[in-house]
Motif scaffolding. Sequence first.
Motif, mmCIF file in Angstrom:
data_model
loop_
_atom_site.group_PDB
_atom_site.id
_atom_site.type_symbol
_atom_site.label_atom_id
_atom_site.label_comp_id
_atom_site.label_asym_id
_atom_site.label_seq_id
_atom_site.Cartn_x
_atom_site.Cartn_y
_atom_site.Cartn_z
ATOM 1 N N ALA A 36 0.833 -1.208 0.000
ATOM 2 C CA ALA A 36 0.000 0.000 0.000
ATOM 3 C C ALA A 36 0.865 1.255 0.000
ATOM 4 C CB ALA A 36 -0.927 -0.005 1.213
ATOM 5 N N LYS A 37 1.967 1.233 0.770
ATOM 6 C CA LYS A 37 2.896 2.374 0.745
ATOM 7 C C LYS A 37 3.527 2.493 -0.637
ATOM 8 C CE LYS A 37 4.076 2.245 5.667
ATOM 9 N NZ LYS A 37 5.146 2.043 6.661
ATOM 10 N N GLY A 38 3.840 1.343 -1.227
ATOM 11 C CA GLY A 38 4.403 1.356 -2.578
ATOM 12 C C GLY A 38 3.448 1.970 -3.585
ATOM 13 N N PHE A 42 4.278 5.127 -5.851
ATOM 14 C CA PHE A 42 4.180 4.927 -7.306
ATOM 15 C C PHE A 42 3.309 6.010 -7.948
ATOM 16 C CE2 PHE A 42 1.979 3.189 -11.003
ATOM 17 C CZ PHE A 42 3.031 2.696 -11.762
ATOM 18 N N LYS A 43 2.167 6.299 -7.322
ATOM 19 C CA LYS A 43 1.251 7.281 -7.885
ATOM 20 C C LYS A 43 1.823 8.699 -7.839
ATOM 21 C CE LYS A 43 -3.050 4.742 -7.099
ATOM 22 N NZ LYS A 43 -4.344 4.688 -6.373
ATOM 23 N N SER A 44 2.649 8.991 -6.839
ATOM 24 C CA SER A 44 3.192 10.343 -6.707
ATOM 25 C C SER A 44 4.442 10.564 -7.546
ATOM 26 C CB SER A 44 3.506 10.649 -5.237
ATOM 27 O OG SER A 44 4.543 9.815 -4.763
ATOM 28 N N VAL A 115 11.711 1.780 -2.336
ATOM 29 C CA VAL A 115 11.785 1.158 -3.669
ATOM 30 C C VAL A 115 11.271 -0.282 -3.601
ATOM 31 C CG1 VAL A 115 13.307 0.523 -5.574
ATOM 32 C CG2 VAL A 115 13.738 2.624 -4.293
ATOM 33 N N GLY A 116 11.576 -0.979 -2.511
ATOM 34 C CA GLY A 116 11.054 -2.336 -2.339
ATOM 35 C C GLY A 116 9.541 -2.363 -2.299
ATOM 36 N N ASN A 117 8.946 -1.356 -1.651
ATOM 37 C CA ASN A 117 7.483 -1.254 -1.609
ATOM 38 C C ASN A 117 6.905 -1.039 -3.003
ATOM 39 O OD1 ASN A 117 7.506 -1.533 1.152
ATOM 40 N ND2 ASN A 117 7.511 0.646 1.562
ATOM 41 N N ILE A 118 7.571 -0.188 -3.796
ATOM 42 C CA ILE A 118 7.115 0.065 -5.177
ATOM 43 C C ILE A 118 7.166 -1.226 -5.991
ATOM 44 C CG2 ILE A 118 7.613 1.297 -7.325
ATOM 45 C CD1 ILE A 118 8.723 3.583 -5.638
ATOM 46 N N ILE A 119 8.280 -1.946 -5.895
ATOM 47 C CA ILE A 119 8.447 -3.186 -6.663
ATOM 48 C C ILE A 119 7.380 -4.200 -6.275
ATOM 49 C CG2 ILE A 119 9.990 -5.150 -7.051
ATOM 50 C CD1 ILE A 119 12.348 -3.189 -6.661
ATOM 51 N N GLY A 142 -7.036 -0.623 -15.542
ATOM 52 C CA GLY A 142 -6.831 -0.013 -14.219
ATOM 53 C C GLY A 142 -6.046 -0.930 -13.316
ATOM 54 N N ALA A 143 -5.297 -0.353 -12.441
ATOM 55 C CA ALA A 143 -4.507 -1.129 -11.497
ATOM 56 C C ALA A 143 -5.420 -1.785 -10.469
ATOM 57 C CB ALA A 143 -3.491 -0.240 -10.800
ATOM 58 N N ALA A 144 -5.192 -3.061 -10.241
ATOM 59 C CA ALA A 144 -6.017 -3.771 -9.274
ATOM 60 C C ALA A 144 -5.646 -3.352 -7.869
ATOM 61 C CB ALA A 144 -5.812 -5.282 -9.443
ATOM 62 N N LYS A 145 -6.593 -3.472 -6.991
ATOM 63 C CA LYS A 145 -6.369 -3.075 -5.610
ATOM 64 C C LYS A 145 -5.449 -4.082 -4.935
ATOM 65 C CE LYS A 145 -8.730 -1.878 -1.337
ATOM 66 N NZ LYS A 145 -10.027 -1.782 -0.652
ATOM 67 N N VAL A 146 -4.465 -3.580 -4.234
ATOM 68 C CA VAL A 146 -3.486 -4.423 -3.574
ATOM 69 C C VAL A 146 -3.737 -4.405 -2.088
ATOM 70 C CG1 VAL A 146 -1.035 -4.786 -3.156
ATOM 71 C CG2 VAL A 146 -1.807 -3.902 -5.360
ATOM 72 N N GLU A 147 -3.681 -5.588 -1.466
ATOM 73 C CA GLU A 147 -3.893 -5.643 -0.023
ATOM 74 C C GLU A 147 -2.688 -5.051 0.689
ATOM 75 O OE1 GLU A 147 -4.906 -9.443 1.423
ATOM 76 O OE2 GLU A 147 -6.603 -9.708 0.090
ATOM 77 N N SER A 148 -2.935 -4.338 1.745
ATOM 78 C CA SER A 148 -1.867 -3.662 2.476
ATOM 79 C C SER A 148 -1.330 -4.545 3.596
ATOM 80 C CB SER A 148 -2.401 -2.352 3.070
ATOM 81 O OG SER A 148 -3.484 -2.637 3.925
ATOM 82 N N GLY A 149 -0.901 -5.779 3.234
ATOM 83 C CA GLY A 149 -0.343 -6.665 4.246
ATOM 84 C C GLY A 149 -1.316 -7.781 4.595
ATOM 85 N N PRO A 150 -1.125 -8.423 5.721
ATOM 86 C CA PRO A 150 -1.972 -9.562 6.103
ATOM 87 C C PRO A 150 -3.401 -9.134 6.375
ATOM 88 C CG PRO A 150 -0.554 -8.902 7.922
ATOM 89 C CD PRO A 150 -0.110 -8.126 6.718
#
Length: 428
Positions: A36-38, A42-44, A115-119, A142-150
């Motif tokens: 989620a941080k990535g 990425f968007k900014s 950078v690891g978060n972006i990747i 569109g970019a699919a929604k990514v879960e922000s961890g567990p």
Amino acid sequence: MRSFSLILKQFSRSVLLIAGFAFWSLSTAYAQTDAAKGEAIFKSKCTTCHKIDTRLIGPALGPQLTQETDDKYLIQWIQNNQALIAAKNPKALKIYNEYNQSGMTVFADLSDADVGNIITYVRTTWKTMQSQPAPGGNVAAGAAKVESGPSDMVVYGLIGIIVIAFIVILVLNRVVGSLERILLKNKDLIIEDEVVTPEGAVAVDAKKEFIAKILKNKKLVFFILVAGTVAMCSWGWVTLWNTNVHQGYQPVQPIKYSHELHAGIMKIDCQYCHTGAYKSKNASIPSLNVCMNCHKVVKTESEEIHKIYDALGYDPKTQKYDSTAAKPIQWVRIHNLPDLAYFNHSQHVKVGGIKCQQCHGPVQEMKEVYQYSPLTMKWCIQCHKRTEVNGKGNAYYDSILAAHDKIKKGEKVTAAVLGGIECGKCHY
């Protein structure tokens, strides 16, 4: 009977191991890279030139980052691709030439974790897009929604396993204790926690017995001590590390000024208002007269604009100022460095060519400004180590290079030649 007791003890050890593994899994799940941080980074920083599924100015990042498995190289490329090109890295030269030697922006402000978060975000999103094609067989744009961890279910499940494991251990310990009592009684031995009354009855102190059993269970005591020590050390480390770090600080300002509207939608240049950023140490807070350049005729009915009028003693009906009614706006400072740190905006903005967003984040997307970067010494040093100095055609570095040439030739070099008589050297 004794063999059955040993079996129960072995079983309790297994349960304890499961609980420890669950505890470790829980901590590992939280330590995983935060996609989620990535996504936010990425968007900014990346969407101007890249998309995940299609080529824009640069390549489609989804297949590119999935095929390239050397994360160390990817981190170096994203942080400072120019350094890799200058070092003639084969991978870097290949993609540099493939895209007509178009230079990619250097992101020296991004840490390895960023950078690891972006990747992780790009790879996870691309994998999701591949597994969920749009109708007709095409991948959704569109970019699919990514879960922000567990997920919450995983977290609650692990906590549940730990709780159940402890309950099972306690129950098994009571069973083992009962079996040991039976064995001791069969051998006519006195049990420590039992007291014989004058009438000959046996009384047991249940509370003392329970505490004694817990203290006798060395593995349980060790596990609790280790878990408590790790938790306290982690809490202490995080607390000390974040002392006086105000990242995310977002105070309420006396006027609701939207940078999203002015810098984002209206595309007003940052230095139109913050004129000092280009020529002085401080970026400076714009005077209300700068606001009046527009708001004397634009959107004069707004409640927030009338706060400006009141502060200036301005009457929009007569278009006259009353200096006796004027009062200053009490802005709340957001970015505040300690007195021991010297920071010069002009040296970074004019000489270094640093964009405002590199330190202050995507200000053009902020309705209310907040402190985007940690502004710690580590953060500054990390950026200084990675940022490549461009001295070509830069008068500031021309004078330094000229002084170095004099030193090499053995000529006299005074402090004045190195900028020792500049005002800012003494007068902050």
